[in-house]
Design a protein around this motif. Structure first.
Motif, PDB file in Angstrom:
ATOM      1  N   LEU A 161      -3.813   1.502  -7.808  1.00  0.00           N
ATOM      2  CA  LEU A 161      -4.784   2.472  -8.332  1.00  0.00           C
ATOM      3  C   LEU A 161      -6.133   1.813  -8.602  1.00  0.00           C
ATOM      4  O   LEU A 161      -7.178   2.443  -8.444  1.00  0.00           O
ATOM      5  CB  LEU A 161      -4.229   3.137  -9.596  1.00  0.00           C
ATOM      6  CG  LEU A 161      -3.074   4.112  -9.305  1.00  0.00           C
ATOM      7  CD1 LEU A 161      -2.444   4.611 -10.600  1.00  0.00           C
ATOM      8  CD2 LEU A 161      -3.543   5.296  -8.454  1.00  0.00           C
ATOM      9  N   LEU A 213      -7.683   1.881  -5.203  1.00  0.00           N
ATOM     10  CA  LEU A 213      -8.041   3.255  -4.800  1.00  0.00           C
ATOM     11  C   LEU A 213      -9.309   3.708  -5.505  1.00  0.00           C
ATOM     12  O   LEU A 213     -10.198   4.299  -4.887  1.00  0.00           O
ATOM     13  CB  LEU A 213      -6.901   4.232  -5.145  1.00  0.00           C
ATOM     14  CG  LEU A 213      -7.230   5.683  -4.801  1.00  0.00           C
ATOM     15  CD1 LEU A 213      -6.916   5.965  -3.331  1.00  0.00           C
ATOM     16  CD2 LEU A 213      -6.501   6.676  -5.692  1.00  0.00           C
ATOM     17  N   ALA A 246      -6.622  12.590  -8.039  1.00  0.00           N
ATOM     18  CA  ALA A 246      -5.881  11.413  -7.534  1.00  0.00           C
ATOM     19  C   ALA A 246      -4.373  11.563  -7.794  1.00  0.00           C
ATOM     20  O   ALA A 246      -3.952  12.092  -8.825  1.00  0.00           O
ATOM     21  CB  ALA A 246      -6.406  10.144  -8.185  1.00  0.00           C
ATOM     22  N   LEU A 292      -0.395   9.433  -6.893  1.00  0.00           N
ATOM     23  CA  LEU A 292       0.306   8.254  -6.353  1.00  0.00           C
ATOM     24  C   LEU A 292       1.728   8.697  -6.039  1.00  0.00           C
ATOM     25  O   LEU A 292       2.387   9.345  -6.864  1.00  0.00           O
ATOM     26  CB  LEU A 292       0.306   7.117  -7.376  1.00  0.00           C
ATOM     27  CG  LEU A 292       0.888   5.780  -6.895  1.00  0.00           C
ATOM     28  CD1 LEU A 292       0.234   4.613  -7.659  1.00  0.00           C
ATOM     29  CD2 LEU A 292       2.394   5.697  -7.083  1.00  0.00           C
ATOM     30  N   ALA A 334      -1.551   5.999  -2.577  1.00  0.00           N
ATOM     31  CA  ALA A 334      -2.369   6.750  -3.534  1.00  0.00           C
ATOM     32  C   ALA A 334      -3.511   7.410  -2.761  1.00  0.00           C
ATOM     33  O   ALA A 334      -4.017   6.842  -1.789  1.00  0.00           O
ATOM     34  CB  ALA A 334      -2.914   5.817  -4.602  1.00  0.00           C
ATOM     35  N   ALA A 335      -3.857   8.615  -3.190  1.00  0.00           N
ATOM     36  CA  ALA A 335      -4.934   9.343  -2.499  1.00  0.00           C
ATOM     37  C   ALA A 335      -5.760  10.120  -3.503  1.00  0.00           C
ATOM     38  O   ALA A 335      -5.249  10.557  -4.541  1.00  0.00           O
ATOM     39  CB  ALA A 335      -4.349  10.298  -1.455  1.00  0.00           C
ATOM     40  N   ARG A 358     -10.172   9.216  -0.262  1.00  0.00           N
ATOM     41  CA  ARG A 358      -9.781   7.819  -0.516  1.00  0.00           C
ATOM     42  C   ARG A 358      -8.276   7.758  -0.352  1.00  0.00           C
ATOM     43  O   ARG A 358      -7.552   8.586  -0.916  1.00  0.00           O
ATOM     44  CB  ARG A 358     -10.091   7.413  -1.955  1.00  0.00           C
ATOM     45  CG  ARG A 358     -11.534   7.264  -2.235  1.00  0.00           C
ATOM     46  CD  ARG A 358     -11.799   7.096  -3.726  1.00  0.00           C
ATOM     47  NE  ARG A 358     -13.186   6.776  -3.888  1.00  0.00           N
ATOM     48  CZ  ARG A 358     -13.654   5.528  -3.929  1.00  0.00           C
ATOM     49  NH1 ARG A 358     -12.830   4.496  -3.913  1.00  0.00           N
ATOM     50  NH2 ARG A 358     -14.934   5.299  -4.024  1.00  0.00           N
ATOM     51  N   VAL A 359      -7.833   6.788   0.417  1.00  0.00           N
ATOM     52  CA  VAL A 359      -6.392   6.604   0.608  1.00  0.00           C
ATOM     53  C   VAL A 359      -6.116   5.101   0.538  1.00  0.00           C
ATOM     54  O   VAL A 359      -6.802   4.310   1.204  1.00  0.00           O
ATOM     55  CB  VAL A 359      -5.909   7.165   1.969  1.00  0.00           C
ATOM     56  CG1 VAL A 359      -4.412   6.952   2.141  1.00  0.00           C
ATOM     57  CG2 VAL A 359      -6.257   8.651   2.097  1.00  0.00           C
ATOM     58  N   ALA A 360      -5.150   4.718  -0.285  1.00  0.00           N
ATOM     59  CA  ALA A 360      -4.815   3.292  -0.409  1.00  0.00           C
ATOM     60  C   ALA A 360      -3.294   3.114  -0.341  1.00  0.00           C
ATOM     61  O   ALA A 360      -2.530   3.993  -0.751  1.00  0.00           O
ATOM     62  CB  ALA A 360      -5.349   2.738  -1.728  1.00  0.00           C
ATOM     63  N   ARG A 408      -7.234  -0.195   1.224  1.00  0.00           N
ATOM     64  CA  ARG A 408      -7.695   1.145   1.618  1.00  0.00           C
ATOM     65  C   ARG A 408      -7.499   1.271   3.121  1.00  0.00           C
ATOM     66  O   ARG A 408      -7.424   0.266   3.833  1.00  0.00           O
ATOM     67  CB  ARG A 408      -9.187   1.297   1.292  1.00  0.00           C
ATOM     68  CG  ARG A 408      -9.521   1.271  -0.188  1.00  0.00           C
ATOM     69  CD  ARG A 408      -9.601   2.667  -0.805  1.00  0.00           C
ATOM     70  NE  ARG A 408     -10.629   3.515  -0.250  1.00  0.00           N
ATOM     71  CZ  ARG A 408     -11.889   3.559  -0.679  1.00  0.00           C
ATOM     72  NH1 ARG A 408     -12.278   2.772  -1.664  1.00  0.00           N
ATOM     73  NH2 ARG A 408     -12.762   4.388  -0.131  1.00  0.00           N
ATOM     74  N   GLU A 418      -9.291   7.777   6.105  1.00  0.00           N
ATOM     75  CA  GLU A 418     -10.310   8.456   5.298  1.00  0.00           C
ATOM     76  C   GLU A 418     -11.346   9.129   6.204  1.00  0.00           C
ATOM     77  O   GLU A 418     -11.712  10.285   5.981  1.00  0.00           O
ATOM     78  CB  GLU A 418     -10.976   7.438   4.362  1.00  0.00           C
ATOM     79  CG  GLU A 418      -9.984   6.877   3.347  1.00  0.00           C
ATOM     80  CD  GLU A 418     -10.514   5.732   2.501  1.00  0.00           C
ATOM     81  OE1 GLU A 418      -9.809   5.311   1.586  1.00  0.00           O
ATOM     82  OE2 GLU A 418     -11.636   5.250   2.760  1.00  0.00           O
ATOM     83  N   THR A 476       1.984   8.939   3.075  1.00  0.00           N
ATOM     84  CA  THR A 476       0.544   9.242   3.184  1.00  0.00           C
ATOM     85  C   THR A 476       0.345  10.752   3.345  1.00  0.00           C
ATOM     86  O   THR A 476      -0.516  11.353   2.679  1.00  0.00           O
ATOM     87  CB  THR A 476      -0.084   8.484   4.374  1.00  0.00           C
ATOM     88  OG1 THR A 476       0.092   7.087   4.172  1.00  0.00           O
ATOM     89  CG2 THR A 476      -1.571   8.791   4.513  1.00  0.00           C
TER      90      THR A 476
END
Ligand SMILES: Cc1cc2nc3c(=O)[nH]c(=O)nc-3n(C[C@H](O)[C@H](O)[C@H](O)COP(=O)(O)OP(=O)(O)OC[C@H]3O[C@@H](n4cnc5c(N)ncnc54)[C@H](O)[C@@H]3O)c2cc1C
Length: 301
Positions: free
Chosen positions: A130, A133, A181, A183, A199-200, A214-216, A226, A231, A274
């Protein structure tokens, strides 16, 4: 097994703690919640000549929000974040208290700390993911004074960071509210580290198209990363099931070179998680993903 003998220091201030570390470069280590360090010392995978316990230092346990964003003290425990009631934190950074509940078991969350997790830098850890992200800033103190490091560059590899040998994490700052956000993760059993975590944070703009993405990913590389390919692919699109699946496949493609042969199940997890994270984040915008279906049928594919 018991740990090898070590000296124990319990300073009252950050400056004293830094002085203890500086006096024994490389031989002394910070002790926070002990949930990662002590098992390693018991197994003798880690041997430290001295431990510098941060537990006696006042002012490192805060969780506060103001116009500069959210600041979490290094010694705030996982359970403190899980139980935070401040409506502003819940509205703008709700993903943090929600994700705290995914960390280990209650006894681990009752002792383990936010700063300890960042410093330990496990590539699967929820706080590290996080922090990346949300572009958190990691505030550290050492003999040269205070430094502020961006989370995406703070982590350099598995259990590796840019912390110097006499530096202590004192807090992390989350400057940008992230009300959407989420997770999501898969762990083989309750309380275990996740195999893969995603996490997005998605924001919608005009006509419900994705305006911010944002995507991690955690657990697929030596540190949380990331995924710019995903993205970029999301931006400007109408949220819909096909798009989420596409994002999942792109994420799996992006990490494929990082994942070794017998770990290929991580790619399937990456794709599925995802797609779910992006969908769940879109739902948090107040728009149900299905809402866009009719627009999509009349709009771009
Ligand atoms: C069974 C089990 C399951 C777990 N599951 C999860 C999980 O699902 N997700 C997850 O994220 N974690 C998990 N953990 C780890 C847990 O969250 C730890 O609490 C965390 O990784 C480390 O925090 P700590 O406060 O216990 O740090 P410690 O164990 O005290 O320290 C860890 C390392 O960080 C350093 N350190 C600690 N604090 C600082 C600081 N402020 N500044 C500089 N260096 C510091 C220490 O020197 C040490 O090297 C699990 C642990 C166990 C035992």
């Amino acid at each position: 097994m018991k740990p090898a003998p070590f000296a124990y220091y319990r300073p009252d201030t950050v400056q004293e703690a830094v002085a203890c570390l500086s006096a024994q470069p490389g031989d002394a280590r910070v002790l926070a919640g002990g949930q990662s360090l002590l098992p390693l010392m018991h197994q003798r995978s880690a041997r430290q000549a001295a431990l510098v316990d941060l537990g006696g230092i006042a002012g490192l346990c805060h969780i506060s929000i103001d116009t500069d964003g959210l600041r979490i003290g290094a010694m705030a425990r996982h359970v403190d974040i899980e139980r935070v009631r401040d409506p502003q934190v819940r509205a703008n950074f709700g993903v943090l208290p929600e994700s705290a509940g995914l960390i280990g078991h209650l006894p681990i969350r009752t002792r383990g700390t936010f700063g300890g997790s960042l410093a330990h830098a496990d590539p699967r850890a929820e706080w590290c993911l996080l922090a990346v992200l949300l572009d958190a800033e990691v505030v550290v103190h050492g003999s040269v004074g205070e430094r502020v490091l961006d989370a995406p560059t703070f982590f350099t590899g598995p259990h590796r960071t840019r912390l110097g040998p006499d530096e202590i994490v004192v807090a992390a700052r989350f400057r940008h509210p992230a009300p959407t956000a989420v997770l999501t993760e898969f762990a083989v059993q309750h309380g275990a580290f996740p195999e893969v975590a995603v996490a997005a944070a998605i924001g919608l703009g005009v006509q419900g198209r994705i305006a911010a993405a944002r995507v991690a990913l955690g657990g697929v590389a030596g540190r949380p990363i990331r995924v710019p390919d995903v993205e970029v692919a999301l931006l400007g699109e109408l949220p819909r099931a096909k798009l989420f699946d596409h994002a999942g496949l792109l994420a799996a493609d992006a990490v494929a070179p990082l994942v070794e042969g017998d770990q290929s199940y991580r790619l399937e997890l990456t794709a599925a998680l995802t797609a779910k994270a992006v969908r769940d984040s879109v739902s948090r915008t107040g728009r149900q993903p299905g809402d866009a279906k009719s627009e999509e049928e009349g709009g771009r594919s």
